[in-house]
Motif scaffolding. Structure first.
Motif, PDB file in Angstrom:
ATOM      1  N   LEU A 156      16.504   1.914   6.775  1.00  0.00           N
ATOM      2  CA  LEU A 156      15.544   2.549   6.008  1.00  0.00           C
ATOM      3  C   LEU A 156      14.208   1.939   5.853  1.00  0.00           C
ATOM      4  N   LEU A 157      14.409   0.777   5.735  1.00  0.00           N
ATOM      5  CA  LEU A 157      13.160  -0.147   5.369  1.00  0.00           C
ATOM      6  C   LEU A 157      11.828   0.189   6.452  1.00  0.00           C
ATOM      7  N   PRO A 158      12.025   0.229   7.685  1.00  0.00           N
ATOM      8  CA  PRO A 158      11.152   0.359   8.513  1.00  0.00           C
ATOM      9  C   PRO A 158      10.515   1.890   8.422  1.00  0.00           C
ATOM     10  N   THR A 159      11.153   2.903   7.921  1.00  0.00           N
ATOM     11  CA  THR A 159      10.634   4.042   7.792  1.00  0.00           C
ATOM     12  C   THR A 159       9.698   4.328   6.743  1.00  0.00           C
ATOM     13  N   LEU A 160       9.551   3.135   5.721  1.00  0.00           N
ATOM     14  CA  LEU A 160       8.709   3.131   4.355  1.00  0.00           C
ATOM     15  C   LEU A 160       7.138   2.790   4.711  1.00  0.00           C
ATOM     16  N   VAL A 161       7.157   2.223   5.753  1.00  0.00           N
ATOM     17  CA  VAL A 161       5.809   1.467   5.963  1.00  0.00           C
ATOM     18  C   VAL A 161       5.160   1.926   7.753  1.00  0.00           C
ATOM     19  N   VAL A 172      12.816   9.953   2.003  1.00  0.00           N
ATOM     20  CA  VAL A 172      13.529   9.486   3.352  1.00  0.00           C
ATOM     21  C   VAL A 172      12.923  10.693   4.210  1.00  0.00           C
ATOM     22  N   LYS A 173      12.288  10.162   5.238  1.00  0.00           N
ATOM     23  CA  LYS A 173      11.835  10.677   6.562  1.00  0.00           C
ATOM     24  C   LYS A 173      12.810  10.842   7.726  1.00  0.00           C
ATOM     25  N   PHE A 174      13.648   9.977   7.730  1.00  0.00           N
ATOM     26  CA  PHE A 174      14.295   9.923   8.797  1.00  0.00           C
ATOM     27  C   PHE A 174      15.714  11.230   8.705  1.00  0.00           C
ATOM     28  N   PRO A 204       4.284   1.183  11.353  1.00  0.00           N
ATOM     29  CA  PRO A 204       4.878   0.347  12.601  1.00  0.00           C
ATOM     30  C   PRO A 204       4.045  -0.957  12.442  1.00  0.00           C
ATOM     31  N   GLU A 205       2.509  -0.707  12.163  1.00  0.00           N
ATOM     32  CA  GLU A 205       1.665  -2.025  12.191  1.00  0.00           C
ATOM     33  C   GLU A 205       2.064  -3.085  11.120  1.00  0.00           C
ATOM     34  N   ASP A 206       2.725  -2.515  10.193  1.00  0.00           N
ATOM     35  CA  ASP A 206       3.006  -3.248   8.777  1.00  0.00           C
ATOM     36  C   ASP A 206       4.271  -3.533   8.657  1.00  0.00           C
ATOM     37  N   LEU A 207       5.303  -3.587   9.852  1.00  0.00           N
ATOM     38  CA  LEU A 207       6.514  -3.610   9.786  1.00  0.00           C
ATOM     39  C   LEU A 207       6.948  -4.983   9.433  1.00  0.00           C
ATOM     40  N   SER A 208       6.445  -6.117  10.223  1.00  0.00           N
ATOM     41  CA  SER A 208       6.585  -7.552   9.984  1.00  0.00           C
ATOM     42  C   SER A 208       6.244  -7.880   8.752  1.00  0.00           C
ATOM     43  N   ASN A 209       5.058  -7.384   8.142  1.00  0.00           N
ATOM     44  CA  ASN A 209       4.714  -7.774   6.754  1.00  0.00           C
ATOM     45  C   ASN A 209       5.826  -7.246   5.597  1.00  0.00           C
ATOM     46  N   ARG A 224       0.957  -1.277  -0.114  1.00  0.00           N
ATOM     47  CA  ARG A 224      -0.105  -0.001  -0.020  1.00  0.00           C
ATOM     48  C   ARG A 224       0.965   1.211   0.040  1.00  0.00           C
ATOM     49  N   TYR A 225       2.070   1.122   0.438  1.00  0.00           N
ATOM     50  CA  TYR A 225       3.110   2.362   0.738  1.00  0.00           C
ATOM     51  C   TYR A 225       3.894   2.621  -0.679  1.00  0.00           C
ATOM     52  N   ARG A 226       3.800   3.697  -1.392  1.00  0.00           N
ATOM     53  CA  ARG A 226       4.421   4.090  -2.732  1.00  0.00           C
ATOM     54  C   ARG A 226       5.993   3.649  -2.478  1.00  0.00           C
ATOM     55  N   ASP A 227       6.538   4.280  -1.366  1.00  0.00           N
ATOM     56  CA  ASP A 227       8.064   4.120  -1.285  1.00  0.00           C
ATOM     57  C   ASP A 227       8.615   2.721  -1.038  1.00  0.00           C
ATOM     58  N   PHE A 228       7.809   2.054  -0.337  1.00  0.00           N
ATOM     59  CA  PHE A 228       7.888   0.605  -0.416  1.00  0.00           C
ATOM     60  C   PHE A 228       8.104  -0.293  -1.358  1.00  0.00           C
ATOM     61  N   ARG A 229       7.029   0.240  -2.357  1.00  0.00           N
ATOM     62  CA  ARG A 229       6.870  -0.541  -3.670  1.00  0.00           C
ATOM     63  C   ARG A 229       8.243  -0.444  -4.521  1.00  0.00           C
ATOM     64  N   LEU A 230       8.363   0.988  -4.618  1.00  0.00           N
ATOM     65  CA  LEU A 230       9.619   1.441  -5.364  1.00  0.00           C
ATOM     66  C   LEU A 230      10.830   0.747  -4.805  1.00  0.00           C
TER      67      LEU A 230
END
Length: 414
Positions: free
Chosen positions: A135-140, A199-201, A142-147, A16-22
């Motif tokens: 970087l990966l956890p900042t793209l989604v 990048v939000k961090f 927190p409830e979807d981190l494991s996924n 569902r998250y654009r940055d994660f898809r990219l």
């Protein structure tokens, strides 16, 4: 139908998250290229030397810089723009792939060239790995981190299927030069995705020395409930359980007396199993007693590894490779998701560098040890011993009441 749709949406909810898809698409393309190169590289190292020790040495040198420098990489991942750190890592690895392609194209390549470039690639990964993990956890959310972690495992294992298949076709039709060239071009995909994401961090400015920041991260791990246990478990897992794939060429040549097509088949079976294992983790919700489940999976992985070592029938070996891939990926995904959830964003680079160091350090040490044991005891006895060691260790942690490390596992927190 509605249940099926809901299940599909739950399994792939990180998309569902654009940055994660990219990042997922870019990383998948790059990882495919990596496996194309690894196919040619492993086969050629053994073909040039006829000595399994050099297979282990190549794996060892690729991981050595990660053992030496990843803790520094974790500090920089918490202090610098993680995107720039990742880009620098990709540029280094891309240059090594093209250089190896040129060496093959001009027929001047030696084994030491391959070993030296493996070390340089590992150097780039020692700084890029903590940056990517942070970087990966900042793209989604927190409830979807494991996924998201499970989906990242899916892309890795899709690449494990596509990469060796493409590598085998490229190697047999075009030659090794094009395997390395394709890997070089594959880095362009992840580089492009890094320029497109947001990048939000924002790193916190600090006057602390690198060494002080490193010590702070280690203190955080020791004080965080369950984190030390995960670090120990990660090291033991890769020390005894992750050496199978590295020595498949020995089984293919010396046990089955086959060629590269059988090597490809076994790698594809392993990759298919890994995808199934990652999808199973992605579909499941966060489980209580996840550490206990991980230990059971690792005990099973040891038995599967020992079974593969003594198998002399290719269909059975392919089946065992499938289940080994599933067990490897399920256990690794469970451990990594727990490590990410235990960490905080400000400390994530340092925490993940320590975790990744433990996880990655076991791979070269195990490979180097097996590379020495195989000429003495044979490939079957050596690998079976590693599998039995993993099972024994997992069962010890599972049933031991004296070991405080896994107390949280029995209480359900790990």
């Amino acid at each position: 139908m509605a249940n099926a749709t809901a299940g599909f949406a739950r399994t792939f909810r990180a998309f569902r998250y654009r940055d994660f898809r990219l990042m997922w698409i870019g990383a998948c393309a790059s990882t495919i290229g990596t496996f194309v190169q690894q196919f040619a590289q492993s086969w050629l190292v053994y073909d040039l030397t006829k000595d399994p020790f050099y297979l282990g040495l190549d794996l060892f040198l690729g991981q050595l810089p990660i053992m030496m420098f990843s803790l520094f990489g974790g500090v920089f991942a918490d202090r610098m723009d993680r995107r720039k750190l990742l880009l620098a890592s990709q540029y280094i690895q891309m240059a090594c792939a093209f250089l190896l392609a040129l060496l093959f194209a001009f027929h001047v390549v030696k084994v030491w060239h391959i070993l030296a470039l493996s070390f340089v690639v590992g150097l780039g990964q020692s700084f890029g790995g903590p940056a990517y993990s942070s970087l990966l956890p900042t793209l989604v959310g927190p409830e979807d981190l494991s996924n998201a972690i499970a989906m990242n495992s899916v892309q890795f294992n899709l690449a494990r299927i596509i990469g060796p298949t493409l590598g085998g076709l490229t190697y047999t039709t075009l030659g090794a030069t094009w395997c390395f060239t394709l890997n070089g071009f594959s880095y362009l995909a992840v580089i492009a995705s890094l320029f497109l994401i947001q990048v939000k961090f924002v790193p916190t400015k600090t006057t602390d020395s690198v060494l002080s920041s490193m010590k702070e991260g280690i203190r955080f791990i020791r004080q965080r409930d369950g984190m030390s246990a995960l670090v120990v478990l990660a090291f033991c897992t890769t020390l005894f359980g992750f050496s199978l794939n590295g020595f498949i060429p020995v089984f293919v040549r010396d046990v089955f007396h086959k060629g590269p097509e059988t090597y490809t088949l076994l790698l594809v079976c392993s990759g298919a199993g890994s995808i199934c294992g990652a999808l199973a983790v992605a579909t499941s919700e966060r489980l209580k007693g996840q550490g206990r489940l991980t230990l059971l999976i690792l005990a099973l992985l040891g038995l599967i590894t020992a079974g593969f070592a003594v198998s002399r029938w290719l269909p059975v070996s392919c089946t065992l490779m499938f289940f080994a891939g599933a067990a490897v990926m399920a256990s690794a995904s469970f451990m990594l998701s727990l490590a990410q959830l235990i960490s905080t964003d400000a400390m994530r680079g340092r925490v993940m560098s320590v975790y990744n160091l433990a996880f990655r350090a076991g791979i070269p040490l195990g490979a180097l040890g097996l590379g020495k044991l195989i000429p003495v005891f044979g490939v079957s006895k050596s690998l079976a011993g590693a599998g039995i060691a993993l099972t024994s260790l997992s069962l010890y942690f599972l049933v031991s009441r004296k070991d405080e490390t896994f107390r949280s596992s029995r209480s359900g927190r790990l």
